[in-house]
Design an enzyme around this catalytic site. Structure first.
Site, PDB file in Angstrom:
ATOM      1  N   GLN A  26      19.349  23.083  21.749  1.00  0.00           N
ATOM      2  CA  GLN A  26      18.869  24.192  20.925  1.00  0.00           C
ATOM      3  C   GLN A  26      19.920  24.586  19.886  1.00  0.00           C
ATOM      4  O   GLN A  26      19.593  24.856  18.739  1.00  0.00           O
ATOM      5  CB  GLN A  26      18.568  25.412  21.809  1.00  0.00           C
ATOM      6  CG  GLN A  26      17.308  25.273  22.619  1.00  0.00           C
ATOM      7  CD  GLN A  26      16.081  25.235  21.726  1.00  0.00           C
ATOM      8  OE1 GLN A  26      15.757  26.197  21.065  1.00  0.00           O
ATOM      9  NE2 GLN A  26      15.426  24.101  21.670  1.00  0.00           N
ATOM     10  N   VAL A  52      -0.408   2.595  -3.720  1.00  0.00           N
ATOM     11  CA  VAL A  52      -1.863   2.747  -3.808  1.00  0.00           C
ATOM     12  C   VAL A  52      -2.341   3.701  -2.702  1.00  0.00           C
ATOM     13  O   VAL A  52      -3.146   4.597  -2.947  1.00  0.00           O
ATOM     14  CB  VAL A  52      -2.557   1.364  -3.689  1.00  0.00           C
ATOM     15  CG1 VAL A  52      -4.069   1.536  -3.659  1.00  0.00           C
ATOM     16  CG2 VAL A  52      -2.144   0.465  -4.845  1.00  0.00           C
ATOM     17  N   ASN A  93       0.820  -1.224   0.000  1.00  0.00           N
ATOM     18  CA  ASN A  93       0.000   0.000   0.000  1.00  0.00           C
ATOM     19  C   ASN A  93       0.851   1.269   0.000  1.00  0.00           C
ATOM     20  O   ASN A  93       0.371   2.332   0.349  1.00  0.00           O
ATOM     21  CB  ASN A  93      -0.943   0.004   1.216  1.00  0.00           C
ATOM     22  CG  ASN A  93      -2.064   1.016   1.058  1.00  0.00           C
ATOM     23  OD1 ASN A  93      -2.567   1.215  -0.049  1.00  0.00           O
ATOM     24  ND2 ASN A  93      -2.450   1.662   2.137  1.00  0.00           N
ATOM     25  N   GLU A 123      17.366  31.129  18.584  1.00  0.00           N
ATOM     26  CA  GLU A 123      17.506  31.442  17.161  1.00  0.00           C
ATOM     27  C   GLU A 123      18.945  31.593  16.654  1.00  0.00           C
ATOM     28  O   GLU A 123      19.237  31.204  15.529  1.00  0.00           O
ATOM     29  CB  GLU A 123      16.765  32.753  16.862  1.00  0.00           C
ATOM     30  CG  GLU A 123      15.282  32.639  17.060  1.00  0.00           C
ATOM     31  CD  GLU A 123      14.614  33.993  17.021  1.00  0.00           C
ATOM     32  OE1 GLU A 123      13.744  34.199  16.179  1.00  0.00           O
ATOM     33  OE2 GLU A 123      14.978  34.860  17.826  1.00  0.00           O
TER      34      GLU A 123
HETATM   35  C1  LIG Z   1       7.846   7.329   1.622  1.00  0.00           C
HETATM   36  C2  LIG Z   1       8.178   6.498   0.417  1.00  0.00           C
HETATM   37  C3  LIG Z   1       9.465   6.486  -0.038  1.00  0.00           C
HETATM   38  C4  LIG Z   1       9.799   5.740  -1.161  1.00  0.00           C
HETATM   39  N1  LIG Z   1      11.076   5.755  -1.606  1.00  0.00           N
HETATM   40  C5  LIG Z   1      11.416   5.016  -2.686  1.00  0.00           C
HETATM   41  C6  LIG Z   1      12.729   5.000  -3.180  1.00  0.00           C
HETATM   42  O1  LIG Z   1      13.614   5.657  -2.642  1.00  0.00           O
HETATM   43  N2  LIG Z   1      12.988   4.251  -4.275  1.00  0.00           N
HETATM   44  C7  LIG Z   1      12.032   3.515  -4.895  1.00  0.00           C
HETATM   45  O2  LIG Z   1      12.319   2.835  -5.862  1.00  0.00           O
HETATM   46  N3  LIG Z   1      10.774   3.506  -4.442  1.00  0.00           N
HETATM   47  C8  LIG Z   1      10.449   4.247  -3.376  1.00  0.00           C
HETATM   48  N4  LIG Z   1       9.168   4.243  -2.932  1.00  0.00           N
HETATM   49  C9  LIG Z   1       8.175   3.500  -3.694  1.00  0.00           C
HETATM   50  C10 LIG Z   1       7.972   2.107  -3.121  1.00  0.00           C
HETATM   51  O3  LIG Z   1       9.118   1.349  -3.267  1.00  0.00           O
HETATM   52  C11 LIG Z   1       6.840   1.481  -3.892  1.00  0.00           C
HETATM   53  O4  LIG Z   1       5.671   2.211  -3.613  1.00  0.00           O
HETATM   54  C12 LIG Z   1       6.625   0.062  -3.474  1.00  0.00           C
HETATM   55  O5  LIG Z   1       7.671  -0.754  -3.841  1.00  0.00           O
HETATM   56  C13 LIG Z   1       5.350  -0.480  -4.052  1.00  0.00           C
HETATM   57  O6  LIG Z   1       5.092  -1.729  -3.435  1.00  0.00           O
HETATM   58  P1  LIG Z   1       3.773  -1.996  -2.614  1.00  0.00           P
HETATM   59  O7  LIG Z   1       3.793  -3.401  -2.245  1.00  0.00           O
HETATM   60  O8  LIG Z   1       3.611  -1.056  -1.517  1.00  0.00           O
HETATM   61  O9  LIG Z   1       2.701  -1.692  -3.744  1.00  0.00           O
HETATM   62  P2  LIG Z   1       1.178  -1.333  -3.595  1.00  0.00           P
HETATM   63  O10 LIG Z   1       1.024   0.106  -3.269  1.00  0.00           O
HETATM   64  O11 LIG Z   1       0.500  -2.283  -2.735  1.00  0.00           O
HETATM   65  O12 LIG Z   1       0.766  -1.539  -5.102  1.00  0.00           O
HETATM   66  C14 LIG Z   1       1.322  -0.727  -6.108  1.00  0.00           C
HETATM   67  C15 LIG Z   1       0.877  -1.137  -7.503  1.00  0.00           C
HETATM   68  O13 LIG Z   1       1.491  -2.348  -7.845  1.00  0.00           O
HETATM   69  C16 LIG Z   1       0.529  -3.297  -8.242  1.00  0.00           C
HETATM   70  N5  LIG Z   1       1.003  -4.588  -7.776  1.00  0.00           N
HETATM   71  C17 LIG Z   1       1.535  -4.864  -6.568  1.00  0.00           C
HETATM   72  N6  LIG Z   1       1.928  -6.132  -6.529  1.00  0.00           N
HETATM   73  C18 LIG Z   1       1.593  -6.679  -7.707  1.00  0.00           C
HETATM   74  C19 LIG Z   1       1.724  -7.965  -8.244  1.00  0.00           C
HETATM   75  N7  LIG Z   1       2.286  -8.954  -7.589  1.00  0.00           N
HETATM   76  N8  LIG Z   1       1.277  -8.166  -9.510  1.00  0.00           N
HETATM   77  C20 LIG Z   1       0.710  -7.165 -10.213  1.00  0.00           C
HETATM   78  N9  LIG Z   1       0.554  -5.935  -9.747  1.00  0.00           N
HETATM   79  C21 LIG Z   1       1.000  -5.693  -8.509  1.00  0.00           C
HETATM   80  C22 LIG Z   1      -0.765  -2.857  -7.643  1.00  0.00           C
HETATM   81  O14 LIG Z   1      -1.843  -3.261  -8.405  1.00  0.00           O
HETATM   82  C23 LIG Z   1      -0.608  -1.351  -7.629  1.00  0.00           C
HETATM   83  O15 LIG Z   1      -1.015  -0.832  -8.868  1.00  0.00           O
HETATM   84  C24 LIG Z   1       8.801   4.990  -1.824  1.00  0.00           C
HETATM   85  C25 LIG Z   1       7.492   4.989  -1.353  1.00  0.00           C
HETATM   86  C26 LIG Z   1       7.178   5.742  -0.240  1.00  0.00           C
HETATM   87  C27 LIG Z   1       5.760   5.754   0.256  1.00  0.00           C
END
Ligand SMILES: Cc1cc2nc3c(=O)[nH]c(=O)nc-3n(C[C@H](O)[C@H](O)[C@H](O)COP(=O)(O)OP(=O)(O)OC[C@H]3O[C@@H](n4cnc5c(N)ncnc54)[C@H](O)[C@@H]3O)c2cc1C
Ligand code: FES
Ligand code: FES
Length: 1261
Positions: free
Chosen positions: A1125, A270, A267, A1192
């Site tokens: 500070q 998403v 998540n 400050e």
């Molecule tokens: C604060 C923050 C910092 C981040 N920093 C980085 C960074 O430095 N470098 C970087 O590369 N990324 C970064 N990200 C991105 C992060 O790596 C991706 O959001 C993450 O890998 C997505 O994986 P998830 O499981 O959370 O995906 P979800 O949010 O659960 O899903 C994302 C999408 O992938 C699809 N999906 C997921 N799994 C599958 C599957 N098995 N088959 C088909 N579709 C699928 C879903 O349908 C959806 O569309 C960051 C994200 C955040 C929130």
């Protein structure tokens, strides 16, 4: 749809207690559940997007296959409650509390003074706690890595690390953080010498960590996992249905039935889309319990990793493979590990999945370029079958799009072992070293023909240079079949430059930089491979021209219903009919994006938000918009009055000067980024329009006044209460009062208690920031470095209302001399009226902007004369009792002492030599050093604000309640007031309590600002305590050996009042702008700071190697608080001058609305060595107990890092054959630094010139 009609229930544990949740809205995150439903408010809401770590909790799960329990940190703000089936959640309340017993992590962070405002502390505690559950004796590296996803805006991180460091097996190590700790590589701990500082807390008193006392994983969950057959769960909400299948077949059926439904895993993509972009998914498929998605299979050809594996699990698997495989086979794995080490923070890596990262197809995904360069493949499955798809240029088809069919999911990713002669490297450049999406990244793989340096095969993929991962096909073609030589690479750079084409309007901006860094990466790869091939070369360069470019925009739009049609909306109020609220009436002019129009109140937060989102407003474009200072100058758009000040005769000075130089420097704005956003609760008490207001403000009396005026009621009906503030830094004075007035209107209108808490993005959009400044100067100086005349003009970008801008421009002028005696000096300043959100007070109130211009002028003179900037500073520094340019007398003795001590303690002279030597030996890395002094006026120039009052009650049991006018926002004012009361009443501190700051205990207070809070309130508390102590004198005399409690009992019986008010009539500071003279400050705080940096000229990345600060704060009331500070302000200054950038669209919309886009310093930005010294033997008769205000002043010392970077850039430019002055504005971001270093690659990029295409962002507001 069967799954849409059923609602299952969830079973999980929170802090050892079982939770069965029968009605679950799939849109509920764990954070809102904890805070709203369970009332566990220790877990904080800082950003809602995974970027700040304030919401960190520990999640534990039992794995049936391995029979092991795993513990990991997670961001509760992104974790859907629906995913918690079978999990045990531990929050900060679950590990210990002040009510029961603090956990050793809590205790040690607190004792080490690692908690100032405290808002980040629960998140820090939980990150550390999760680490200790997995590793009870971590190394310092483990600690800094564990805390990489947590932001703190107050402390400067050093005390947090100090507290956590006590858990290291051998915690007696030096103060260095990161990879260079003195205990690394088996070195002995530091015993004596320069790191031998007095301990700020006593390690002997610390509670031991006893793992056997931790909450156990609930046995019931183990039983559930072992005995119950998992079943599909469905949860139906108002707008979303959540299905959590347990078998692959089910997932594929669901995906076939709902091809648009996301496969929700971590998540982390998403979730932010739903939250920030308003995306609604009617159906969500969350297969986190499908075992096939987590399978890992190793074969001799490589490893197949289940797409559901978290990035932390992928990292662990690759680490294990790297250990087992011969080095040559692990090339690709090592490159992936490098990226995984800096990808997001541990909380994100624990939940974000491999499949999610690949399928999200972010333009700047760190993994996709490596997977693509490394010839990896995904296994895609659907009801129709399975197929292997190579991750290559055809896989990424656009922004967020891949070649997967809508009904396909990724089951696993195959990552091959590397072959002999194959090398893989990954590169990354981000606005911050850790926990920041890359600006540009790349992965490169080369295969050499056996036994030669001939390129048999090469693949180069870049991120951050297009809407998706980009394959540099032409460059690869250009290099293939050629020897690995400088000739080959020189011919390849122009080709790569052409491929990395970006128009000025490309989202994210920084186009020239991104192109230059792409070239730098190829060069770095070239060097690294050369080392592998053991080839010695000389470098020769060629030049290139500009190229045509084409780029795809990625924007999405949504349509919304109106507020009135929505359920749960309680009321909607606009400015019509409200006095003094600052709202425009419905037909009024809106003068900036972010101006408040109306407020919507709802039964719940989400109803209110939906209501607000549905309000329809029709705007007409303003014909003449002004965004930048230049536009304001051109259109003469200024707030009045403008200010001017001078001493001596500037014209005469310029006439006599042997040299005259004109220059300018810009300084961008700075978002306060207090960790707690603007928050308040207004409770109508029911009678006679009485209101109780609980709010987070530095100025409760002003909030009271504003509310009363808005509602047209007397102030005595409004009582404002401030318990503590989660950081403020100047941003919670005027802005909070406007918001409090709006909330009060809503409360009165609905006759209900109304809470207003701004989302991080709203807060950043609405509440303004530090004023950006353009400083233009003319300086006249002599051959010996003496400056004899200076004329400085400051243009500040005030935004659309005056707010406090006119006071800011005055303070700018009052500090333009900083530490220097310039005989002929003129300063002018003006507040430009623009169509950006109104800027406001920020720690330093214009001084950090003012002095940067002065110091840059000093630097220019030094560069012109070819001398060290420190020499010029020294020559021109005030040396004897002097008058400032506004004729206030002062003695600069302690300024000089700070300067000299700083030079000595930092070993400036010898390090300068070392640095010069280093720079001679290194072409692409350069070091720089700088020493900066400060003279900072403390107190309010508006003399009437220098007053304070206090109310002290002694109760019959001897306990004491102190109330005063200062608001506790992390600066430790309550601690200091407790110390004052303890000293005056001669009783231990534990008898004294400070409950809150409120307008009904101490009225008509002044803001907690101007570094004057302790000075003013301390004297008032002292006064009240003295009165009480004197009243007790007869009793004390009668019974000198009696106890405090006995005296108090006796006093009550003798009818002696045990309550007193204290008052402090502070200095009558004033400034007469007509006469250009005055004594606007009570006294001056002095300091000096030396910083050394190392810059990577190829990417602009830098690291602060060492910082030494010497400050004169008189006789510190509490050195631990004051050092906190000093460090916190320094790090905030480091952020201002080197990292933090507010970006506005060409139509004035703030882009940078959260930690994702706006980077404040994180733990990785702490200087590797950070020494703070308090000047010994100093006095200050003007303030309580001879102390000095410190909130400050030291923020400006962060500019020493800016000037050290500039010093390093000078060395880089010298190597590039460029000498003399150059443009270098603040902040010194990697982008600016890299381009200023003028490496061959930076110069290859043709400067993007004004064209018909609008740039992505306003260049300099
Ligand atoms: C604060 C923050 C910092 C981040 N920093 C980085 C960074 O430095 N470098 C970087 O590369 N990324 C970064 N990200 C991105 C992060 O790596 C991706 O959001 C993450 O890998 C997505 O994986 P998830 O499981 O959370 O995906 P979800 O949010 O659960 O899903 C994302 C999408 O992938 C699809 N999906 C997921 N799994 C599958 C599957 N098995 N088959 C088909 N579709 C699928 C879903 O349908 C959806 O569309 C960051 C994200 C955040 C929130
Ligand atoms: S609130 Fe969750 S990371 Fe900021
Ligand atoms: S103490 Fe860390 S944000 Fe205030």
């Amino acid at each position: 749809m069967a799954e849409g009609t059923r609602c299952d229930y969830l079973t999980f544990f929170v802090n050892g207690k079982k939770v069965i949740e029968r009605i679950v809205d799939p849109e509920t995150t764990l954070l809102s559940y904890l805070r709203g439903k369970l009332r566990l408010t220790g877990t904080k809401y800082g950003c809602g997007g995974g970027g700040c770590g304030a919401c960190t909790v520990m999640v534990s799960r039992y794995q049936t296959q391995t029979k092991r329990i795993t513990h990991f940190p997670a961001n509760a703000c992104l974790l859907p409650v629906c995913q918690l089936q079978g999990a045990a959640v531990t929050t900060v309340e679950g590990i210990g509390s002040t009510k029961t017993r603090l956990h050793p992590v809590q205790e040690r962070i607190a004792k080490a003074h690692g908690s100032q405002c405290g808002f980040c502390t629960p998140g820090m505690v939980m990150s550390m706690y999760a680490l200790l559950r997995n590793q009870p004796q971590p190394t310092l590296d483990d600690i800094t890595e564990a805390l990489a996803g947590n932001l703190c805006r107050c402390t400067g991180y050093r005390p947090i690390v100090d507290g956590c460091k006590t858990f290291c097996e051998n915690s007696n190590c030096c103060q260095l953080n990161g990879k260079e700790c003195c205990l690394m590589n088996g070195a002995k701990p530091v015993e004596n010498g320069e790191n031998d500082f007095p301990e700020l807390f006593n390690k002997a008193d610390l509670l031991p960590l006893d793992p056997t006392q931790e909450l156990i994983f609930p046995p019931e969950l183990i039983m559930m996992a072992e005995t119950q057959v998992p079943t599909t769960q469905t949860f139906c909400g108002e707008r979303m249905t959540w299905v959590s299948p347990v078998s692959l077949d089910e997932v594929l059926d669901l995906k076939s039935a709902h091809p648009q439904a996301p496969i929700l895993m971590g998540n982390t993509n998403v979730g932010p889309d739903i939250k920030f972009k308003g995306v609604v998914h009617p159906v969500i498929i969350s297969p986190t319990r499908v075992p096939e998605l987590f399978e890992v299979t190793r074969t001799p050809q490589g490893v197949s990793i289940g797409a559901g594996s978290s990035l932390a699990a992928v990292r662990a698997e690759l680490e294990s493979l790297v250990k087992e495989l011969p080095e040559e086979h692990a090339e690709l794995y090592r490159a992936l590990l490098l990226q995984l080490g800096s990808l997001a923070g541990p909380q994100i890596r624990s939940v974000a999945t491999l499949g999610g990262n690949v399928v999200s197809a972010y333009p700047n995904s760190d993994l996709n370029p490596v997977l693509a360069a490394g010839n990896c493949r995904v296994l895609a499955v659907s009801k129709g079958g399975r197929r292997e798809i190579p991750i290559n240029r055809d896989f990424f088809v656009g922004f967020g799009k891949t070649a997967l069919k809508p009904d396909e999911i990724v089951l696993s990713v195959f990552i091959p072992v590397s072959k002999k002669g194959e090398f893989v490297r990954a590169f990354r450049q981000a606005p911050r070293k850790e926990n920041a999406l890359a600006t540009v990244n790349a992965a490169m793989r080369v295969v050499f023909s056996e036994g030669s340096s001939m390129v048999h095969e090469i693949s180069i993929f870049h991120g951050g240079v297009g809407p998706s991962t980009v394959y540099a096909s032409k460059t690869c073609k250009q290099i293939t079949g050629k020897p690995w030589s400088e000739e080959t690479l020189n011919a390849a750079y122009p080709v790569l430059l052409e491929e990395m084409c970006l128009p000025p309007s490309a989202p994210g901006g920084k186009v020239d930089f991104r192109r230059a860094v792409s070239l730098s990466f190829l060069f770095k790869f070239f060097l690294q491979m050369q080392q592998k091939l053991h080839i010695m070369v000389q470098f020769m360069w060629c030049c290139s021209t500009g190229f045509a470019r084409k780029y795809e925009e990625w924007n999405r739009t949504t349509t919304k219903p109106t507020a009135a049609q929505l359920p749960g909306v309680s009321g909607c109020a606009s400015g019509a009919g409200q006095q003094g609220s600052g709202w425009p009436t419905p037909d009024a002019q809106v003068t900036c994006v972010g101006q408040m129009i109306c407020a919507v109140a709802g039964d719940t937060k989400s109803y209110a938000k939906r209501g607000a989102a549905a309000v329809k407003i029709t705007y007409e474009e303003l014909p003449e918009r002004v965004f930048t200072v230049e536009e304001a100058i051109q259109k003469q758009s200024f707030f009045q009055p403008q200010r001017e000040i001078w001493r001596g005769d500037v014209s005469e000075g310029f006439r006599k000067a042997e040299h005259i130089h004109e220059g300018e420097i810009r300084l961008g704005g700075q978002e306060h980024f207090y960790m707690e956003t603007q928050s308040m609760l207004v409770v109508p008490v029911g009678e006679e329009k009485e209101l109780n207001v609980y709010l987070s403000t530095q100025h409760p009396a002003y909030a009271q006044e504003s509310i009363a005026e808005t509602l047209d009621i007397p102030s005595n009906r409004v009582s404002c209460h401030v318990k503590r503030i989660g950081g403020a830094f100047g941003g919670k004075v005027t802005k909070t009062c406007i918001l409090a007035s709006i909330t009060a209107v809503a409360a009165l209108k609905t006759e209900r208690a109304v809470r207003l808490v701004l989302e991080r993005g709203e807060d950043m959009l609405i509440t303004g920031a530090r004023h950006p400044v353009l400083g233009r100067y003319k300086v006249g100086y002599m051959n010996d470095g003496q400056i004899i005349a200076a004329d400085i003009m400051y243009y500040t970008n005030a935004g659309n209302t005056a707010d406090e801008s006119l006071l800011v421009i005055e303070k700018i002028l009052l500090h333009l001399d900083n530490a220097y005696s310039i005989p002929n000096l003129r300063g002018r300043s003006t507040a430009c009226k623009t169509n950006l959100p109104s800027n406001t007070a920020f720690r330093g109130f214009g001084v950090p902007q003012s002095m940067l211009v002065t110091e840059n002028m000093m630097n220019d003179v030094a560069l012109r004369l070819g001398r060290a900037a420190e020499e010029i500073r020294d020559i021109n520094m005030y040396k004897e009792v002097s008058l400032t340019h506004y004729k206030q007398m002062f003695d600069p003795l302690n300024l000089r002492r700070c300067w000299q001590e700083c030079m000595e303690k930092s070993s400036y002279q010898s390090r300068r030599k070392d640095i010069d030597q280093f720079n001679q030996l290194n072409r692409w890395k350069k070091r720089g050093i700088s020493v900066i002094p400060i003279k900072y006026g403390v107190g309010f120039a508006e003399g009437f604000l220098n007053q304070a009052a206090a109310l002290v009650h002694i109760y019959k049991d001897g306990s004491v309640l102190v109330s005063h006018g200062g608001a506790e926002m992390g600066q430790g004012i309550h601690t200091k007031m407790q110390q004052v009361a303890s000293r005056e009443l001669q009783i231990p501190s534990n008898l004294i309590h400070i409950s809150e700051t409120s307008t009904n205990t101490v009225p008509n207070t002044c803001p907690s600002a101007a570094s004057f809070g302790t000075d003013a309130n301390g004297m008032a508390v002292k006064d009240a305590c003295e009165i009480l102590y004197n009243r007790l004198e007869p009793i004390r005399k009668k019974n000198p050996k009696g106890s405090w409690q006995a005296w108090i009992s006796e006093a009550f019986l003798l009818k002696i009042s045990l309550s007193a008010t204290g008052y402090y009539r502070g200095p009558d500071c004033d400034m007469d702008w007509e006469k250009q003279e005055g004594a606007p400050y009570a006294y001056f705080t002095y300091g000096a700071c030396c910083s050394e940096v190392e810059v990577d000229c190829l990417t602009g990345d830098y690291r602060t190697i060492r910082t030494d600060i010497v400050v004169d704060i008189g006789r510190s009331i509490n050195p631990s608080v004051d050092i906190g500070q000093i460090e916190g302000a320094f790090v905030q200054g480091l952020g201002l001058y080197t990292m933090e950038e507010l970006k506005f669209s060409p139509s004035g919309v703030l882009y940078t609305r959260g930690p994702g886009q706006y980077k404040i310093p994180a733990i990785c930005d702490m200087p590797l060595k950070f020494n703070v010294y308090l000047l010994a033997g100093t006095q200050n008769p003007s303030a309580i107990y001879s102390s000095k205000g410190i909130g400050e002043p030291t923020l400006f010392l962060g500019s020493s890092v800016f000037f050290a970077i500039k010093d390093a850039v000078v060395a880089a430019r010298r190597d590039a054959g460029m000498t003399g002055l150059f443009e270098f504005h603040s902040p010194a971001t990697p982008e600016r630094t890299c381009m200023a270093c003028a490496t061959h690659f930076a110069r290859m990029v043709p400067e993007s010139t004004a064209s018909s295409v609008q740039p992505w962002a306003i260049e300099s507001p």
